[in-house]
Design a protein around this motif. Structure first.
Motif, PDB file in Angstrom:
ATOM      1  N   GLU A  68       0.839  -1.204   0.000  1.00  0.00           N
ATOM      2  CA  GLU A  68       0.000   0.000   0.000  1.00  0.00           C
ATOM      3  C   GLU A  68       0.867   1.244   0.000  1.00  0.00           C
ATOM      4  O   GLU A  68       1.692   1.456   0.888  1.00  0.00           O
ATOM      5  N   ALA A  69       0.692   2.012  -1.053  1.00  0.00           N
ATOM      6  CA  ALA A  69       1.413   3.274  -1.179  1.00  0.00           C
ATOM      7  C   ALA A  69       0.378   4.367  -1.293  1.00  0.00           C
ATOM      8  O   ALA A  69      -0.701   4.149  -1.841  1.00  0.00           O
ATOM      9  N   SER A  70       0.684   5.532  -0.806  1.00  0.00           N
ATOM     10  CA  SER A  70      -0.271   6.617  -0.904  1.00  0.00           C
ATOM     11  C   SER A  70       0.416   7.895  -1.334  1.00  0.00           C
ATOM     12  O   SER A  70       1.453   8.266  -0.803  1.00  0.00           O
ATOM     13  N   SER A  71      -0.176   8.543  -2.340  1.00  0.00           N
ATOM     14  CA  SER A  71       0.385   9.824  -2.773  1.00  0.00           C
ATOM     15  C   SER A  71      -0.667  10.928  -2.777  1.00  0.00           C
ATOM     16  O   SER A  71      -0.335  12.091  -2.850  1.00  0.00           O
ATOM     17  N   TYR A  72      -1.934  10.555  -2.702  1.00  0.00           N
ATOM     18  CA  TYR A  72      -2.999  11.544  -2.846  1.00  0.00           C
ATOM     19  C   TYR A  72      -3.724  11.874  -1.542  1.00  0.00           C
ATOM     20  O   TYR A  72      -4.230  12.972  -1.406  1.00  0.00           O
ATOM     21  N   GLY A  73      -3.858  10.911  -0.634  1.00  0.00           N
ATOM     22  CA  GLY A  73      -4.767  11.121   0.490  1.00  0.00           C
ATOM     23  C   GLY A  73      -6.154  11.300  -0.088  1.00  0.00           C
ATOM     24  O   GLY A  73      -6.535  10.632  -1.039  1.00  0.00           O
ATOM     25  N   GLU A  77      -5.101  16.583  -5.811  1.00  0.00           N
ATOM     26  CA  GLU A  77      -3.761  16.830  -6.328  1.00  0.00           C
ATOM     27  C   GLU A  77      -2.747  15.966  -5.590  1.00  0.00           C
ATOM     28  O   GLU A  77      -2.840  15.761  -4.388  1.00  0.00           O
ATOM     29  N   SER A  78      -1.767  15.471  -6.307  1.00  0.00           N
ATOM     30  CA  SER A  78      -0.742  14.643  -5.695  1.00  0.00           C
ATOM     31  C   SER A  78       0.095  15.474  -4.726  1.00  0.00           C
ATOM     32  O   SER A  78       0.427  16.620  -4.989  1.00  0.00           O
ATOM     33  N   ARG A  79       0.420  14.852  -3.587  1.00  0.00           N
ATOM     34  CA  ARG A  79       1.314  15.549  -2.649  1.00  0.00           C
ATOM     35  C   ARG A  79       2.766  15.352  -3.056  1.00  0.00           C
ATOM     36  O   ARG A  79       3.658  15.890  -2.452  1.00  0.00           O
ATOM     37  N   GLU A 101      -0.940  -1.713 -11.129  1.00  0.00           N
ATOM     38  CA  GLU A 101      -1.332  -0.364 -10.703  1.00  0.00           C
ATOM     39  C   GLU A 101      -2.643   0.004 -11.399  1.00  0.00           C
ATOM     40  O   GLU A 101      -2.880  -0.397 -12.541  1.00  0.00           O
ATOM     41  N   ASP A 102      -3.507   0.736 -10.721  1.00  0.00           N
ATOM     42  CA  ASP A 102      -4.754   1.136 -11.370  1.00  0.00           C
ATOM     43  C   ASP A 102      -4.529   2.288 -12.350  1.00  0.00           C
ATOM     44  O   ASP A 102      -5.041   2.272 -13.454  1.00  0.00           O
ATOM     45  N   ILE A 103      -3.746   3.281 -11.918  1.00  0.00           N
ATOM     46  CA  ILE A 103      -3.547   4.447 -12.784  1.00  0.00           C
ATOM     47  C   ILE A 103      -2.166   5.055 -12.564  1.00  0.00           C
ATOM     48  O   ILE A 103      -1.690   5.126 -11.426  1.00  0.00           O
ATOM     49  N   VAL A 104      -1.536   5.443 -13.673  1.00  0.00           N
ATOM     50  CA  VAL A 104      -0.286   6.198 -13.582  1.00  0.00           C
ATOM     51  C   VAL A 104      -0.618   7.627 -13.983  1.00  0.00           C
ATOM     52  O   VAL A 104      -1.090   7.884 -15.090  1.00  0.00           O
ATOM     53  N   ASP A 105      -0.378   8.536 -13.044  1.00  0.00           N
ATOM     54  CA  ASP A 105      -0.739   9.937 -13.236  1.00  0.00           C
ATOM     55  C   ASP A 105       0.563  10.739 -13.332  1.00  0.00           C
ATOM     56  O   ASP A 105       1.182  10.801 -14.394  1.00  0.00           O
ATOM     57  N   THR A 106       1.035  11.314 -12.227  1.00  0.00           N
ATOM     58  CA  THR A 106       2.336  12.001 -12.275  1.00  0.00           C
ATOM     59  C   THR A 106       3.472  10.995 -12.446  1.00  0.00           C
ATOM     60  O   THR A 106       4.549  11.334 -12.935  1.00  0.00           O
ATOM     61  N   GLY A 107       3.249   9.772 -12.006  1.00  0.00           N
ATOM     62  CA  GLY A 107       4.290   8.735 -12.077  1.00  0.00           C
ATOM     63  C   GLY A 107       5.078   8.582 -10.786  1.00  0.00           C
ATOM     64  O   GLY A 107       5.884   7.658 -10.655  1.00  0.00           O
ATOM     65  N   PHE A 108       4.861   9.454  -9.813  1.00  0.00           N
ATOM     66  CA  PHE A 108       5.644   9.396  -8.568  1.00  0.00           C
ATOM     67  C   PHE A 108       5.463   8.070  -7.827  1.00  0.00           C
ATOM     68  O   PHE A 108       6.424   7.497  -7.322  1.00  0.00           O
ATOM     69  N   THR A 109       4.224   7.591  -7.750  1.00  0.00           N
ATOM     70  CA  THR A 109       3.966   6.352  -7.002  1.00  0.00           C
ATOM     71  C   THR A 109       4.716   5.175  -7.614  1.00  0.00           C
ATOM     72  O   THR A 109       5.460   4.468  -6.921  1.00  0.00           O
ATOM     73  N   LEU A 110       4.532   4.986  -8.918  1.00  0.00           N
ATOM     74  CA  LEU A 110       5.171   3.842  -9.576  1.00  0.00           C
ATOM     75  C   LEU A 110       6.692   3.956  -9.496  1.00  0.00           C
ATOM     76  O   LEU A 110       7.394   2.976  -9.225  1.00  0.00           O
ATOM     77  N   ASP A 166     -17.021   5.442  -4.523  1.00  0.00           N
ATOM     78  CA  ASP A 166     -17.182   4.987  -5.916  1.00  0.00           C
ATOM     79  C   ASP A 166     -16.170   3.957  -6.394  1.00  0.00           C
ATOM     80  O   ASP A 166     -16.098   3.663  -7.587  1.00  0.00           O
ATOM     81  N   ARG A 167     -15.379   3.374  -5.469  1.00  0.00           N
ATOM     82  CA  ARG A 167     -14.454   2.313  -5.890  1.00  0.00           C
ATOM     83  C   ARG A 167     -15.225   1.100  -6.418  1.00  0.00           C
ATOM     84  O   ARG A 167     -14.684   0.284  -7.165  1.00  0.00           O
ATOM     85  N   ASN A 168     -16.489   0.960  -5.986  1.00  0.00           N
ATOM     86  CA  ASN A 168     -17.264  -0.238  -6.332  1.00  0.00           C
ATOM     87  C   ASN A 168     -18.011  -0.133  -7.664  1.00  0.00           C
ATOM     88  O   ASN A 168     -18.705  -1.066  -8.038  1.00  0.00           O
TER      89      ASN A 168
HETATM   90  C1  PRP Z   1      -3.535   6.759  -6.669  1.00  0.00           C
HETATM   91  C2  PRP Z   1      -3.534   5.632  -7.679  1.00  0.00           C
HETATM   92  C3  PRP Z   1      -2.077   5.431  -7.982  1.00  0.00           C
HETATM   93  C4  PRP Z   1      -1.476   6.797  -7.777  1.00  0.00           C
HETATM   94  C5  PRP Z   1      -1.167   7.409  -9.095  1.00  0.00           C
HETATM   95  O1  PRP Z   1      -3.313   6.195  -5.424  1.00  0.00           O
HETATM   96  O2  PRP Z   1      -4.134   4.475  -7.132  1.00  0.00           O
HETATM   97  O3  PRP Z   1      -1.487   4.513  -7.082  1.00  0.00           O
HETATM   98  O4  PRP Z   1      -2.441   7.573  -7.064  1.00  0.00           O
HETATM   99  O5  PRP Z   1      -0.717   8.723  -8.966  1.00  0.00           O
HETATM  100  P1  PRP Z   1       0.731   9.239  -9.321  1.00  0.00           P
HETATM  101  O6  PRP Z   1       1.139   8.609 -10.627  1.00  0.00           O
HETATM  102  O7  PRP Z   1       0.528  10.725  -9.451  1.00  0.00           O
HETATM  103  O8  PRP Z   1       1.658   8.903  -8.214  1.00  0.00           O
HETATM  104  P2  PRP Z   1      -3.735   6.891  -4.051  1.00  0.00           P
HETATM  105  O9  PRP Z   1      -2.487   7.413  -3.403  1.00  0.00           O
HETATM  106  O10 PRP Z   1      -4.861   7.844  -4.284  1.00  0.00           O
HETATM  107  O11 PRP Z   1      -4.206   5.702  -3.147  1.00  0.00           O
HETATM  108  P3  PRP Z   1      -5.338   4.598  -3.382  1.00  0.00           P
HETATM  109  O12 PRP Z   1      -4.792   3.634  -4.413  1.00  0.00           O
HETATM  110  O13 PRP Z   1      -5.458   3.982  -2.032  1.00  0.00           O
HETATM  111  O14 PRP Z   1      -6.619   5.259  -3.828  1.00  0.00           O
END
Ligand code: PRP
Length: 178
Positions: A68-73, A77-79, A101-110, A166-168
């Motif tokens: 479990e990684a978190s970047s958004y809370g 907007e990404s922190r 991964e569900d989504i790559v946005d800024t890419g910081f998480t991945l 709305d995750r469901n």
């Molecule tokens: C969301 C999403 C990705 C990440 C992508 O996670 O699930 O893991 O942000 O964003 P990034 O590319 O800008 O880093 P989030 O931290 O919201 O946690 P969640 O998966 O528990 O909803």
């Protein structure tokens, strides 16, 4: 819970998601054919629906683990700061690993997660992201496999939340504030 102050417009139907997963699974099986046991790592929480559907299409011996990684809370907007809230339960040294991964946005998480996992010496480390928002990228990174490239819209459903809601939804939708 307060009523939604937004509408959700369907962007990618459940049927399209299922068809795409079927196609991607065939590529993944070809890539990892002969692997002793593939470690499939879901990034919580957003990937929980995707990984469940994906592993059931993989005709390979797999072990499922979560990180479990978190970047958004709860913010939109990404922190830009990635925190590891839960580490893997198993070891990945010398093993083939697929990060889901569900989504790559800024890419910081991945980027952060792959750095951490690489430091543990996997034999092979590949990634799959259901959604990719290339227009938002701040770190030069791309998943090995991508389900759908999407525009810079706020999306929910199929595991992805807006403020934990709305995750469901069985499909991916865009949020429209009313
Ligand atoms: C969301 C999403 C990705 C990440 C992508 O996670 O699930 O893991 O942000 O964003 P990034 O590319 O800008 O880093 P989030 O931290 O919201 O946690 P969640 O998966 O528990 O909803």
């Amino acid at each position: 819970m307060s009523p939604r102050d937004y509408e959700i417009d369907e962007l990618i139907s459940a049927k399209r998601i299922a068809a795409r997963i079927e196609g991607l699974s065939r590529e993944i099986c070809d890539t990892f054919a002969g692997t002793d046991q593939l470690v499939v790592v879901g990034l919580l929480r957003g990937s929980f629906v995707f990984i469940a559907d994906l592993v059931r299409e993989l005709d390979l011996p797999v072990e499922v683990d979560f990180l479990e990684a978190s970047s958004y809370g709860d913010a939109m907007e990404s922190r830009r700061e990635v925190r590891i809230l839960k580490d893997l339960s198993g070891e990945i040294g010398g093993r083939d690993v697929l990060v889901v991964e569900d989504i790559v946005d800024t890419g910081f998480t991945l980027h952060h997660v792959l750095g951490l996992l690489r430091s543990r010496g996997p034999a092979r480390l590949e990634t799959i992201a259901l959604l990719d928002k290339p227009s938002r990228r701040e770190v030069d990174i791309k998943a090995t496999w991508t389900g759908f490239e999407i525009p810079d819209e706020f999306v929910v459903g199929y595991g992805i939340d807006y403020a934990q809601r709305d995750r469901n939804l069985p499909y991916i939708g865009t949020v429209r504030f009313t």
